[in-house]
Enzyme design. Structure first.
Site, PDB file in Angstrom:
ATOM      1  N   GLY A   1      39.210  23.218  72.988  1.00  0.00           N
ATOM      2  CA  GLY A   1      40.273  24.012  72.383  1.00  0.00           C
ATOM      3  C   GLY A   1      39.705  25.246  71.710  1.00  0.00           C
ATOM      4  O   GLY A   1      38.589  25.232  71.196  1.00  0.00           O
ATOM      5  N   ARG A   2      40.477  26.325  71.725  1.00  0.00           N
ATOM      6  CA  ARG A   2      40.002  27.568  71.135  1.00  0.00           C
ATOM      7  C   ARG A   2      41.164  28.319  70.498  1.00  0.00           C
ATOM      8  O   ARG A   2      42.249  28.411  71.079  1.00  0.00           O
ATOM      9  CB  ARG A   2      39.360  28.446  72.212  1.00  0.00           C
ATOM     10  N   GLY A   3      40.951  28.835  69.299  1.00  0.00           N
ATOM     11  CA  GLY A   3      41.934  29.655  68.625  1.00  0.00           C
ATOM     12  C   GLY A   3      41.255  30.847  67.977  1.00  0.00           C
ATOM     13  O   GLY A   3      40.036  31.037  68.101  1.00  0.00           O
ATOM     14  N   GLY A   4      42.047  31.652  67.268  1.00  0.00           N
ATOM     15  CA  GLY A   4      41.479  32.835  66.654  1.00  0.00           C
ATOM     16  C   GLY A   4      40.492  32.539  65.547  1.00  0.00           C
ATOM     17  O   GLY A   4      39.546  33.304  65.325  1.00  0.00           O
ATOM     18  N   MET A   5      40.693  31.417  64.853  1.00  0.00           N
ATOM     19  CA  MET A   5      39.852  31.111  63.707  1.00  0.00           C
ATOM     20  C   MET A   5      39.131  29.770  63.825  1.00  0.00           C
ATOM     21  O   MET A   5      38.510  29.322  62.872  1.00  0.00           O
ATOM     22  CB  MET A   5      40.690  31.119  62.416  1.00  0.00           C
TER      23      MET A   5
ATOM     24  N   LYS B   1      36.217  20.138  64.978  1.00  0.00           N
ATOM     25  CA  LYS B   1      36.719  21.514  64.870  1.00  0.00           C
ATOM     26  C   LYS B   1      35.747  22.321  64.032  1.00  0.00           C
ATOM     27  O   LYS B   1      35.374  21.913  62.921  1.00  0.00           O
ATOM     28  CB  LYS B   1      38.113  21.528  64.227  1.00  0.00           C
TER      29      LYS B   1
ATOM     30  N   ASP C   1      52.091  25.008  59.989  1.00  0.00           N
ATOM     31  CA  ASP C   1      51.771  25.525  61.321  1.00  0.00           C
ATOM     32  C   ASP C   1      52.201  24.529  62.399  1.00  0.00           C
ATOM     33  O   ASP C   1      51.440  24.221  63.314  1.00  0.00           O
ATOM     34  CB  ASP C   1      50.272  25.816  61.427  1.00  0.00           C
TER      35      ASP C   1
END
Length: 327
Positions: free
Chosen positions: A24-28, A46, A140
């Site tokens: 998984g990848r996100g902005g932060m 994470k 969120d």
């Protein structure tokens, strides 16, 4: 390394975990499937962007909220095993859930039946209400933070987990890292009070869950706009969208349920997430009952009520008067 996107550490060890594969990848943040070298189990780890660890305000809040999240024992919240800092990187180790997230499910299958939506949403709602009981607001709620694993039987084919409690929008806003267009993910589900910077409580999660349910049923987020500012404006000012605009076969009662969940003012929403899903189920059950009656006709009680009462025969003394004789 200036952002989470640069945390490419596959094959390396961190804080007693061997990071095996990026999942998984996100902005932060990025998430790895990893091996817990101490206990020999598979976990999800994470890793937060390095600049977050350099902000004392964020680090303190991260530690506090991660501790609260780890203390919540609920069957539909992904258990947090450990949270800390290693080699200048903040990390959270949690249960590895075999399955996919709701985002992937919707992308593959499109709109879901109302009953399936309610079946998944009630599990998420119970998790959110449990967090609210611990004075922890998620902030969120979105399809990417809802994991769908295989259920227990044919009546419960999906098992939902809610994740990502340790990293909240409020935490990031304290660092100055968020901007109008950067809310730790998408703006499609954000409550109006979050946008305007007002205090939030569990009812902001009710709003977001309402937006997620809208997308589950229609296949589209509640507001679709060309840019982030227009999307923010819609959350703040536009009336809640109607499910029947996308799916006219649905009962209008469902529109009212979504409108209440996504009311602009928290006081006008349901008091709890489970209260929202209870109303959603009730509206769908009413429609189902009406469809059954239309298909099979009235119940025996209704039939009896519609049969006219027999006209009584005249008494013997009235025979001469009415010109009738006994049979």
């Amino acid at each position: 390394m200036s952002t989470a996107a640069h945390l490419d550490l596959a094959g390396q060890q961190l804080a007693g975990y061997r990071l095996e594969r990026l999942i998984g990848r996100g902005g932060m943040a990025v998430v790895y499937r990893a091996e817990d070298l101490r206990l020999g189990r598979t976990v999800a780890v994470k890793l937060l962007a390095p600049e977050l660890a350099r902000n004392d305000v964020f680090r303190q809040r991260f530690a506090r909220e991660s501790k609260i999240a780890a203390s919540i024992d609920h069957p539909h919240i992904v258990p947090v095993y450990e949270a800390g800092e290693a080699e200048g990187v903040l990390y959270i180790a949690m249960r590895y859930v075999r399955g996919r997230d709701l985002r992937a499910l919707l992308d593959r299958e499109g709109p879901l039946p109302v009953r399936q939506t309610a079946r998944i949403a009630v599990q998420v709602a119970s998790a959110l209400d449990a967090a609210h009981a611990h004075e922890l607001v998620h902030r969120d709620v979105k399809p990417g933070n809802i994991l769908i694993a295989e259920g227990t039987d044919s009546e419960h084919p999906e098992y939902a987990y809610l994740t990502d409690f340790g990293l909240t929008k409020k935490s990031l806003s304290l660092t100055g890292l968020t901007t109008v267009g950067q809310f730790v993910g998408t703006l499609d589900y954000v409550a109006p009070e979050q946008i305007s910077g007002k205090p939030v409580d569990g009812r902001c999660d009710v709003y977001s869950l309402g937006a997620v349910v809208h997308e589950m049923i229609t296949g589209f987020p509640p507001y679709e706009r060309d840019d982030d500012l227009a999307l923010l404006w819609a959350h703040l000012n536009d009336p809640p969208p109607r499910l029947t605009a996308r799916r006219p076969e649905l009962p209008e009662a469902l529109d009212e349920v979504i409108a209440t969940a996504m009311a602009k003012t928290p006081d006008d929403r349901y008091d709890s997430c489970l209260g929202f899903i209870t109303a959603l189920r009730a509206a769908d059950v009413v429609q189902a009952a009406e469809v059954v009656v239309a298909a099979v006709g009235p119940t025996p009680t209704e039939v009896v009520a519609q049969v006219p009462e027999p006209v009584p025969s005249p008494p013997p003394w009235a025979w001469p008067v009415f010109g009738v004789a006994p049979r």
